[in-house]
Scaffold this motif. Structure first.
Motif, PDB file in Angstrom:
ATOM      1  N   LYS A   1     -22.745  41.333  74.138  1.00 28.29           N
ATOM      2  CA  LYS A   1     -22.539  42.576  74.887  1.00 28.29           C
ATOM      3  C   LYS A   1     -21.295  42.509  75.761  1.00 28.29           C
ATOM      4  O   LYS A   1     -20.677  43.545  76.067  1.00 28.29           O
ATOM      5  N   ASN A   2     -20.910  41.281  76.140  1.00 30.57           N
ATOM      6  CA  ASN A   2     -19.711  41.104  76.974  1.00 30.57           C
ATOM      7  C   ASN A   2     -18.439  40.947  76.142  1.00 30.57           C
ATOM      8  O   ASN A   2     -17.381  40.593  76.678  1.00 30.57           O
ATOM      9  N   GLY A   3     -18.536  41.180  74.839  1.00 30.95           N
ATOM     10  CA  GLY A   3     -17.339  41.196  74.007  1.00 30.95           C
ATOM     11  C   GLY A   3     -16.901  39.864  73.442  1.00 30.95           C
ATOM     12  O   GLY A   3     -15.781  39.735  72.946  1.00 30.95           O
ATOM     13  N   HIS A   4     -17.766  38.850  73.469  1.00 31.88           N
ATOM     14  CA  HIS A   4     -17.397  37.538  72.946  1.00 31.88           C
ATOM     15  C   HIS A   4     -17.442  37.533  71.416  1.00 31.88           C
ATOM     16  O   HIS A   4     -18.119  38.349  70.786  1.00 31.88           O
ATOM     17  N   ALA A   5     -16.718  36.583  70.840  1.00 32.30           N
ATOM     18  CA  ALA A   5     -16.779  36.324  69.398  1.00 32.30           C
ATOM     19  C   ALA A   5     -17.605  35.060  69.194  1.00 32.30           C
ATOM     20  O   ALA A   5     -17.249  33.994  69.704  1.00 32.30           O
ATOM     21  N   ILE A   6     -18.713  35.180  68.460  1.00 30.93           N
ATOM     22  CA  ILE A   6     -19.663  34.074  68.331  1.00 30.93           C
ATOM     23  C   ILE A   6     -19.811  33.686  66.867  1.00 30.93           C
ATOM     24  O   ILE A   6     -20.121  34.518  66.013  1.00 30.93           O
ATOM     25  N   TRP A   7     -19.599  32.406  66.600  1.00 31.55           N
ATOM     26  CA  TRP A   7     -19.743  31.867  65.246  1.00 31.55           C
ATOM     27  C   TRP A   7     -21.227  31.674  64.948  1.00 31.55           C
ATOM     28  O   TRP A   7     -21.940  30.967  65.650  1.00 31.55           O
ATOM     29  N   TYR A   8     -21.699  32.321  63.886  1.00 31.06           N
ATOM     30  CA  TYR A   8     -23.121  32.315  63.532  1.00 31.06           C
ATOM     31  C   TYR A   8     -23.227  32.127  62.026  1.00 31.06           C
ATOM     32  O   TYR A   8     -22.554  32.831  61.262  1.00 31.06           O
ATOM     33  N   SER A   9     -24.071  31.190  61.597  1.00 31.68           N
ATOM     34  CA  SER A   9     -24.161  30.873  60.165  1.00 31.68           C
ATOM     35  C   SER A   9     -25.549  31.213  59.613  1.00 31.68           C
ATOM     36  O   SER A   9     -26.495  30.443  59.797  1.00 31.68           O
ATOM     37  N   PRO A  10     -25.691  32.350  58.925  1.00 33.75           N
ATOM     38  CA  PRO A  10     -26.995  32.768  58.386  1.00 33.75           C
ATOM     39  C   PRO A  10     -27.209  32.278  56.959  1.00 33.75           C
ATOM     40  O   PRO A  10     -27.601  33.050  56.069  1.00 33.75           O
ATOM     41  N   ASP A  11     -26.952  31.008  56.708  1.00 35.39           N
ATOM     42  CA  ASP A  11     -26.889  30.527  55.322  1.00 35.39           C
ATOM     43  C   ASP A  11     -27.869  29.418  55.005  1.00 35.39           C
ATOM     44  O   ASP A  11     -27.691  28.693  54.024  1.00 35.39           O
ATOM     45  N   GLN A  12     -28.925  29.248  55.834  1.00 35.82           N
ATOM     46  CA  GLN A  12     -29.896  28.198  55.562  1.00 35.82           C
ATOM     47  C   GLN A  12     -31.304  28.777  55.427  1.00 35.82           C
ATOM     48  O   GLN A  12     -31.577  29.897  55.871  1.00 35.82           O
ATOM     49  N   ASP A  13     -32.179  27.997  54.804  1.00 38.01           N
ATOM     50  CA  ASP A  13     -33.546  28.414  54.527  1.00 38.01           C
ATOM     51  C   ASP A  13     -34.441  28.038  55.701  1.00 38.01           C
ATOM     52  O   ASP A  13     -34.746  26.869  55.902  1.00 38.01           O
ATOM     53  N   PHE A  14     -34.867  29.047  56.491  1.00 36.91           N
ATOM     54  CA  PHE A  14     -35.800  28.827  57.592  1.00 36.91           C
ATOM     55  C   PHE A  14     -37.146  29.487  57.316  1.00 36.91           C
ATOM     56  O   PHE A  14     -37.904  29.782  58.237  1.00 36.91           O
ATOM     57  N   GLY A  15     -37.432  29.725  56.034  1.00 36.96           N
ATOM     58  CA  GLY A  15     -38.708  30.313  55.670  1.00 36.96           C
ATOM     59  C   GLY A  15     -38.716  31.820  55.826  1.00 36.96           C
ATOM     60  O   GLY A  15     -37.719  32.438  56.218  1.00 36.96           O
ATOM     61  N   LEU A  16     -39.860  32.419  55.527  1.00 39.53           N
ATOM     62  CA  LEU A  16     -39.958  33.875  55.529  1.00 39.53           C
ATOM     63  C   LEU A  16     -40.470  34.446  56.847  1.00 39.53           C
ATOM     64  O   LEU A  16     -40.521  35.672  56.998  1.00 39.53           O
ATOM     65  N   LYS A  17     -40.834  33.579  57.814  1.00 40.57           N
ATOM     66  CA  LYS A  17     -41.163  34.100  59.131  1.00 40.57           C
ATOM     67  C   LYS A  17     -39.918  34.631  59.819  1.00 40.57           C
ATOM     68  O   LYS A  17     -39.991  35.479  60.711  1.00 40.57           O
ATOM     69  N   GLN A  18     -38.762  34.109  59.402  1.00 43.58           N
ATOM     70  CA  GLN A  18     -37.493  34.527  60.003  1.00 43.58           C
ATOM     71  C   GLN A  18     -36.570  35.192  58.981  1.00 43.58           C
ATOM     72  O   GLN A  18     -35.388  35.336  59.234  1.00 43.58           O
ATOM     73  N   GLY A  19     -37.107  35.573  57.836  1.00 43.32           N
ATOM     74  CA  GLY A  19     -36.215  36.131  56.831  1.00 43.32           C
ATOM     75  C   GLY A  19     -36.940  36.817  55.694  1.00 43.32           C
ATOM     76  O   GLY A  19     -38.150  37.055  55.746  1.00 43.32           O
ATOM     77  N   VAL A  20     -36.188  37.119  54.654  1.00 43.29           N
ATOM     78  CA  VAL A  20     -36.687  37.791  53.455  1.00 43.29           C
ATOM     79  C   VAL A  20     -36.121  37.074  52.234  1.00 43.29           C
ATOM     80  O   VAL A  20     -35.155  36.314  52.336  1.00 43.29           O
ATOM     81  N   MET A  21     -36.712  37.320  51.085  1.00 41.16           N
ATOM     82  CA  MET A  21     -36.168  36.788  49.844  1.00 41.16           C
ATOM     83  C   MET A  21     -35.042  37.699  49.372  1.00 41.16           C
ATOM     84  O   MET A  21     -35.215  38.916  49.243  1.00 41.16           O
ATOM     85  N   ALA A  22     -33.884  37.104  49.127  1.00 39.22           N
ATOM     86  CA  ALA A  22     -32.722  37.844  48.643  1.00 39.22           C
ATOM     87  C   ALA A  22     -31.917  36.927  47.736  1.00 39.22           C
ATOM     88  O   ALA A  22     -31.914  35.707  47.925  1.00 39.22           O
ATOM     89  N   PRO A  23     -31.239  37.478  46.732  1.00 38.36           N
ATOM     90  CA  PRO A  23     -30.490  36.619  45.804  1.00 38.36           C
ATOM     91  C   PRO A  23     -29.312  35.920  46.473  1.00 38.36           C
ATOM     92  O   PRO A  23     -28.574  36.521  47.242  1.00 38.36           O
TER      93      PRO A  23
END
Length: 311
Positions: free
Chosen positions: A194-216
């Protein structure tokens, strides 16, 4: 080894001088010596250690080979083996690149280029935060250092269990990143976006379906995190793909930071479609330098009922 309740990241404690920590101090001194070695020695050591790791880390090697078989079906069996071996070599070389970023950053001078910096600048000029969608690269913190030559990145991190290691790594990273945000500190993450920062975030690992969905992912159904959708919705930040990689001759490597245009309509009303689009972005990035990715993680470990086991 649990951290003291009053431990603060980066804070020195006199208990770190106790004998139980001496082996870590010796290891750190050894790493600092490695960081000042000429690159010709560093990359040869990295190649040797990578070959050694590929030979003896059987489980990681098996996972890497399986991942490459699934994601690059066009490769022959020999190509899969050759590229799997190179993944381990790139990872070990990445350790030396990270040591250089921490202790000998001048080594990177004249070796770094960037493309697409205007996308971050434009978003921040509009008062938006930037969620940089990246990957778990074998470059490790060297990638963050490359970015820091052109803009101020924040990073989301997972604290080390050992408080001395956590302090040392935190202090090294403080020379690279504007802010380090604990992966459990959702308030801090939202506040900085919200304060305008640039944040490096990597959404590329398997943390199960409690935190995600199945996608190709490379055409294979994979558990894909969706936390970034909530962050983007709460903060109205721009989702901007980020990729960095090594190229050229290993004896005289160059590094490139690629920043792509903001992802449109993210988040949308369809979380599976969002996850699919983000995975496609990551796929496109990884095809640039396939072996500079941590393929030894079990990317396809979550298999709901009806899906075949892949490992």
């Amino acid at each position: 080894m649990p951290q003291p309740q009053d431990y603060q990241p980066g804070e020195f404690q006199w208990s770190f001088l106790l004998p139980k920590y001496w082996s870590i101090w010796i290891g750190i001194i050894f790493l600092m010596i490695l960081a000042i070695l000429p690159w010709a020695i560093q990359y040869r050591l990295g190649q040797w250690l990578g070959q050694l790791a590929f030979r003896y880390l059987h489980s990681r090697r098996k996972t890497t080979v399986r991942n490459l078989e699934l994601c690059f079906p066009e490769w022959s069996a020999q190509e899969v083996q050759d590229n799997a071996r190179q993944v381990f070599v790139d990872q070990m070389i990445g350790v030396f690149e990270t040591l250089n970023a921490w202790y000998s950053p001048k080594w990177f001078q004249g070796r770094v280029s960037i493309e697409g910096l205007e996308y971050i600048q434009q978003a921040q000029a509009e008062g938006k935060g930037v969620l940089l969608l990246g990957t778990h690269s074998t470059l490790l913190d060297a990638g963050g250092y490359l970015c820091a030559q052109y803009f101020e990145p924040d990073v989301v991190y997972r604290p080390q269990n050992n408080p001395l290691l956590d302090m040392l790594i935190y202090r090294c990273r403080a020379t690279i990143y504007a802010h380090q945000i604990d992966h459990d500190d959702m308030r801090g993450l939202v506040r900085n976006l919200k304060n305008g920062h640039a944040i490096w975030y990597s959404p590329d690992q398997d943390f199960g379906l409690k935190q995600g969905v199945m996608a190709p992912f490379f055409g294979v159904p994979a558990a894909t995190v969706t936390a970034h959708r909530r962050l983007l919705k709460m903060t109205k930040a721009a989702a901007i793909p980020l990729y960095f990689y090594r190229h050229g001759d290993l004896k005289n490597p160059k590094y490139h930071v690629l920043i792509e245009p903001p992802v449109e309509r993210l988040p949308s009303e369809d979380e599976v479609d969002d996850a699919t689009r983000v995975n496609l972005i990551i796929e496109r990035q990884l095809r640039i330098a396939p072996t500079q990715y941590m393929w030894f993680h079990r990317r396809f470990k979550t298999r709901p009922q009806g899906y075949e086991q892949l490992y």
